[in-house]
Scaffold this active site. Structure first.
Site, mmCIF file in Angstrom:
data_model
loop_
_atom_site.group_PDB
_atom_site.id
_atom_site.type_symbol
_atom_site.label_atom_id
_atom_site.label_comp_id
_atom_site.label_asym_id
_atom_site.label_seq_id
_atom_site.Cartn_x
_atom_site.Cartn_y
_atom_site.Cartn_z
ATOM 1 N N GLY A 109 0.697 -1.137 -0.049
ATOM 2 C CA GLY A 109 -0.087 0.040 -0.023
ATOM 3 C C GLY A 109 0.918 1.196 0.051
ATOM 4 O O GLY A 109 0.232 2.414 -0.067
ATOM 5 N N ASP A 111 2.063 3.362 -1.958
ATOM 6 C CA ASP A 111 1.940 3.466 -3.501
ATOM 7 C C ASP A 111 1.619 4.954 -3.331
ATOM 8 O O ASP A 111 0.471 5.279 -3.050
ATOM 9 C CB ASP A 111 1.056 2.438 -4.078
ATOM 10 C CG ASP A 111 1.035 3.052 -5.645
ATOM 11 O OD1 ASP A 111 1.652 3.860 -6.127
ATOM 12 O OD2 ASP A 111 -0.044 2.350 -6.148
ATOM 13 N N SER A 116 -1.716 1.278 -7.581
ATOM 14 C CA SER A 116 -1.924 -0.457 -7.273
ATOM 15 C C SER A 116 -3.098 -0.772 -6.769
ATOM 16 O O SER A 116 -3.449 -1.792 -6.592
ATOM 17 C CB SER A 116 -0.745 -0.746 -6.182
ATOM 18 O OG SER A 116 -0.906 -0.128 -5.097
ATOM 19 N N GLY A 176 5.647 -2.941 1.927
ATOM 20 C CA GLY A 176 5.679 -4.328 1.352
ATOM 21 C C GLY A 176 6.741 -4.763 0.536
ATOM 22 O O GLY A 176 7.005 -4.298 -0.197
ATOM 23 N N GLY A 178 6.913 -7.045 -1.848
ATOM 24 C CA GLY A 178 6.749 -7.234 -3.344
ATOM 25 C C GLY A 178 7.230 -6.107 -3.992
ATOM 26 O O GLY A 178 8.027 -6.027 -5.042
ATOM 27 N N GLY A 179 6.585 -4.985 -3.780
ATOM 28 C CA GLY A 179 6.734 -3.673 -4.557
ATOM 29 C C GLY A 179 7.987 -3.075 -4.214
ATOM 30 O O GLY A 179 8.481 -2.272 -5.070
ATOM 31 N N LEU A 473 11.231 5.404 -9.479
ATOM 32 C CA LEU A 473 9.894 4.653 -9.565
ATOM 33 C C LEU A 473 9.124 4.454 -8.280
ATOM 34 O O LEU A 473 7.808 4.590 -8.383
ATOM 35 C CB LEU A 473 10.058 3.011 -10.308
ATOM 36 C CG LEU A 473 8.955 2.320 -10.591
ATOM 37 C CD1 LEU A 473 8.189 2.911 -11.735
ATOM 38 C CD2 LEU A 473 9.487 1.055 -11.111
ATOM 39 N N ASN A 474 9.934 4.161 -7.209
ATOM 40 C CA ASN A 474 9.139 3.729 -6.047
ATOM 41 C C ASN A 474 8.315 5.276 -5.410
ATOM 42 O O ASN A 474 7.599 4.862 -4.540
ATOM 43 C CB ASN A 474 9.968 3.259 -5.052
ATOM 44 C CG ASN A 474 9.891 1.701 -5.189
ATOM 45 O OD1 ASN A 474 9.349 1.201 -5.964
ATOM 46 N ND2 ASN A 474 10.788 1.041 -4.389
ATOM 47 N N TYR A 475 8.978 6.249 -5.676
ATOM 48 C CA TYR A 475 8.167 7.651 -5.404
ATOM 49 C C TYR A 475 7.242 7.984 -6.563
ATOM 50 O O TYR A 475 7.176 8.838 -7.286
ATOM 51 C CB TYR A 475 9.223 8.896 -5.373
ATOM 52 C CG TYR A 475 10.016 8.368 -4.334
ATOM 53 C CD1 TYR A 475 9.968 7.691 -3.262
ATOM 54 C CD2 TYR A 475 11.259 9.454 -4.349
ATOM 55 C CE1 TYR A 475 10.871 7.611 -2.214
ATOM 56 C CE2 TYR A 475 12.134 9.267 -3.059
ATOM 57 C CZ TYR A 475 12.136 8.259 -2.016
ATOM 58 O OH TYR A 475 12.908 8.229 -1.022
#
Length: 530
Positions: A109, A111, A116, A176, A178-179, A473-475
């Site tokens: 979550g 994100d 997502s 999490g 995974g992400g 990417l993660n931001y």
């Protein structure tokens, strides 16, 4: 001629017919999807236990429990599948594809723009939070970790087995796995060990055909892409095999604050010269925030916080810092020695050692807020004049908007940008996160904070990377581009910012493994135009 009243009645009737048809289609689609899931359910692992529809009393709580950004409008998925077994993931992929439903994959979550778990077309949420087993093997320094596990759970389970092992991932324990990993997640050991993806040795995924693949069966192209390229464009991550790293029994942390009046400008300027050249055991993060002046009636000033993680004892740390960054004036009383697992608590601003490490097993953050994040990379030091201009923008904004500067160098400069899909390696001094948080909703408040964050981002234009202006990417940041049609041309706008020269290879991998572009969302990798 029709009277205006007759026209209004006809228009209203037309709208009601359209709405009724849409509802009927939605219900029919949901029924077909549920029937398909049932057809693909295994008797040993029935899928009905993992399925939530709007008629289920737990639907709302399951939907909301992993939404971390209150700014994101409440999504309306047809179905949530909180998978409890690998076969549930396989069935969800197969049935979504056969019925033309979009799938949104959520593992934690965190994100920032909600990609997502939100969509503008009929979709299902595949929630991975039940798939969270962690199997540690200290003898070969590895672990298999399912995608729904949190980073905090990983840290805790590693520390249970060993005092001298850790894993280089984020400082927020509710992330999490995974992400976080697939997007190139980083933490305060990145200068020593690189990113999380640099310490992945295998993975299990479900591909677009519903097959379970590992590194050998998926091949090196897909294994390359999911390490930093965002797996949600290609497949569903079931689990990662990670490589544990060595940590000393004693690490040292410190947090030192300096305002403008206390000479912050000189310390920050010097930090830029040395942050990426320091001993790779040392990571000094820099945070900026506007604060009130010391006296009543004083104008806002800037507080710079230097927060550090050192893989070693204080006696080795002090000479390193005071030789390279004497302007900081670091003293022994500023430093605290502790176990590596306790340092995770320090970075959460929790008291050590009075806070039990079991807090890392809590999956829901203590508080939630409305928020916005953006990112940048800096490759040349910013002049003192530039720093003063930036800080003026920050104080003029006069909101809870700040910046975090994360140093590069060390291992990050030694790994080629083509080694994984994550390209932001050598040449960077530091990465910026722009952050805004607010507690009160409403369109006016939200727009004010969004505009403030964008104004700060715009003011940074002269000082950051160019052609492309790179992004992390993660931001997740929908401002930098969105793909409404799934085309290569639209995808390239944000794609080269996230992936630089790795973008076209990601497109080739995407076209090879998902030619129909099933795994798509607003910032997914598109297929090849040919």
């Amino acid at each position: 001629m029709h009277s205006s009243a007759s026209i209004m009645k006809l228009s209203l009737l037309s709208i009601l017919i359209i709405i009724s048809a849409a509802c009927a289609n939605s219900t029919s689609l949901q029924d077909n999807f549920l029937q398909c899931l049932s057809n693909h359910s295994q008797s040993a692992n029935p899928i009905y236990e993992a399925v939530y529809t709007s008629s289920n009393s737990s639907f709302s709580s399951v939907l909301q429990s992993y939404i971390r950004n209150l700014r994101i409008a409440t999504p309306n998925p047809l179905v949530i599948i909180a998978a409890k077994h690998e076969s549930h993931v396989q069935a969800t992929v197969i049935c979504s594809k056969s019925l033309g439903l979009q799938i949104r994959i959520r593992s934690g979550g965190h994100d920032y723009d909600g990609l997502s778990y939100v969509s503008n077309v009929p979709f299902v949420i595949l929630d991975m939070f039940n798939l969270r087993s962690i199997n540690i093997n200290v003898s070969d320094e590895s672990a298999w970790v399912q995608a729904g596990a949190s980073i905090g759970e990983v840290y805790y389970r590693v520390a249970e087995k060993s005092k001298v092992h850790g894993f280089p991932a984020g400082v927020c324990p509710t992330l999490g796995v995974g992400g976080h990993i697939t997007g190139g997640g980083y933490g305060n050991m990145m200068r020593k060990y690189g990113l999380s993806v640099d310490n992945v040795v295998d993975a299990q995924v479900v591909d677009v055909k519903g097959r379970i693949l590992d590194r050998k069966s998926m091949g090196e192209d897909l294994f390359w892409a999911i390490r930093g390229g965002g797996a949600a464009s290609f497949c569903v991550i079931l689990s990662w095999k990670i490589k544990l790293v060595a940590v000393p029994e004693t690490v040292t942390v410190f947090e030192v604050e300096r305002t403008v009046e206390q000479g912050a400008i000189d310390v920050v300027w010097k930090w830029q010269q040395v942050a990426n050249k320091l001993d790779e055991d040392l990571f000094i993060r820099l945070l900026f925030k506007p604060v009130n002046g010391n006296k009543e009636g004083d104008q806002k000033t800037i507080k710079a916080s230097f927060v550090a993680m050192f893989l070693g004892e204080t006696k080795r740390l002090l000479p390193l810092v005071n030789e390279s960054l004497p302007e900081l004036g670091l003293q022994e009383k500023d430093c605290v020695q502790m176990r590596w697992i306790d340092s995770v608590l320090f970075w959460l601003h929790l008291p050590v050692p009075t806070t039990p490490t079991e807090v890392l097993l809590e999956r829901i953050p203590k508080s939630e807020s409305y928020l916005k994040r953006k990112s940048d990379y800096v490759q040349e030091p910013i002049s003192k004049t530039g720093l003063e201009l930036i800080w003026k923008v920050l104080t003029d904004i006069n909101e809870d908007v700040g910046m975090t500067w994360n140093p590069y160098g060390g291992k990050m400069s030694k790994i080629p940008e083509t080694e994984t899909a994550f390209p932001h390696r050598a040449g960077n001094i530091f990465k910026i996160q722009y952050s805004a948080n607010w507690k009160q909703g409403g369109v006016e408040t939200t727009n004010r904070y969004l505009n403030s964050t964008r104004s700060l981002y715009e003011a940074m234009t002269p000082y950051v990377s160019k052609n492309p202006r790179e992004a992390f990417l993660n931001y997740r940041d929908i401002d930098i581009g969105s793909n409404s049609k799934g085309t290569y041309q639209e995808g390239r706008i944000y794609g080269i910012k996230y992936f630089k020269n790795n973008f076209d290879r990601l497109v080739r991998v995407k076209t090879m493994f998902d030619p129909d572009n099933f795994f798509q969302y607003e910032q997914s990798i598109p297929t090849s135009p040919s």
